[in-house]
Design a protein around this motif. Structure first.
Motif, PDB file in Angstrom:
ATOM      1  N   TYR A 122       0.841  -1.202   0.000  1.00  0.00           N
ATOM      2  CA  TYR A 122       0.000   0.000   0.000  1.00  0.00           C
ATOM      3  C   TYR A 122       0.869   1.242   0.000  1.00  0.00           C
ATOM      4  N   GLU A 177       0.915   4.988   1.660  1.00  0.00           N
ATOM      5  CA  GLU A 177       0.365   5.577   2.871  1.00  0.00           C
ATOM      6  C   GLU A 177       0.454   7.095   2.770  1.00  0.00           C
ATOM      7  N   LEU A 228      -3.712   3.536   1.087  1.00  0.00           N
ATOM      8  CA  LEU A 228      -4.483   3.016   2.213  1.00  0.00           C
ATOM      9  C   LEU A 228      -5.601   3.967   2.623  1.00  0.00           C
ATOM     10  N   THR A 279      -3.939  -2.104  11.181  1.00  0.00           N
ATOM     11  CA  THR A 279      -3.021  -2.586  10.158  1.00  0.00           C
ATOM     12  C   THR A 279      -1.836  -3.244  10.860  1.00  0.00           C
ATOM     13  N   VAL A 308      -4.348  -5.628   6.513  1.00  0.00           N
ATOM     14  CA  VAL A 308      -5.335  -4.589   6.818  1.00  0.00           C
ATOM     15  C   VAL A 308      -6.629  -5.281   7.212  1.00  0.00           C
TER      16      VAL A 308
END
Length: 204
Positions: free
Chosen positions: A141, A143, A171, A188, A198
């Protein structure tokens, strides 16, 4: 890179990530019920998790016929009573061939599919899950709009080169989409190779 033995596909990443994922799932999937796995791919995760979670009924799915044949081939080797026949399921579809599930699991799917698959995943999980039911996602992911490692940035570029609709998801955007469908971010968990587990929970 995926090898094959007959219909059974072998994804090397499974051997690397299944134990770290299992460590998280032992907590997330602690109660008996039916787990719906979206985009089961080769089927190796389905077979492995069904073998270590005998209290769960594991329902693998995939939209790809070759993947479903691989799942069936792996399943035939172990013949687990709690591992169901793979179903054809496209996460982006408005209707899924499953009426309910106690948990939904999707491993390494949303970055190798168009955003519509993530939208469908959230909508489908919201339809099926009971109040408190978990949606578990695993993969890389971004962030707050930023990649967490140079390797993830390079991976993102390689994905988009293969298909412009693919790519490492942010995310914050995934969490906002989940919230829109009544799925709250629980936590997470940092994972090896700059991935994340997640966990969302249904508020329905």
């Amino acid at each position: 890179m995926t090898a094959s033995f007959g219909n059974a596909l072998i994804a090397p990443a499974v051997a690397r990530n299944r134990e770290p994922i299992l460590a998280v799932l032992r907590d997330v999937l602690s109660t008996p019920g039916t787990v719906l796995e979206i985009a089961s791919g080769s089927g190796e995760h389905a077979v492995y998790f069904a073998s270590v979670f005998p209290h769960l009924v594991w329902q693998p799915t995939d939209p790809d016929a070759q993947a479903r044949a691989s799942i069936a081939a792996h399943a035939a080797q172990v013949r687990l009573p709690n591992l169901l026949v793979p179903l054809e399921l496209d996460a982006a579809a408005a209707v899924w061939p499953v009426a309910r599930a106690d948990a939904v699991v999707s491993i390494n799917m949303i970055h190798i599919a168009p955003w519509s698959a993530t939208e469908g995943l959230m909508a489908g999980a919201a339809r099926l899950l009971p109040a408190g039911g978990p949606l578990y996602l695993y993969g890389p992911y971004r962030e707050h709009g930023q990649h967490t490692a140079p390797s993830n940035a390079a991976f993102d570029e390689s994905l988009k080169a293969r298909d412009p609709a693919w790519g490492v998801r942010d995310l914050d955007e995934v969490t906002a989409l989940a919230a829109h469908h009544g799925l709250a971010l629980e936590r997470t968990v940092p994972m090896p190779a700059n991935n994340l587990s997640v966990i969302f929970r249904s508020k329905a």
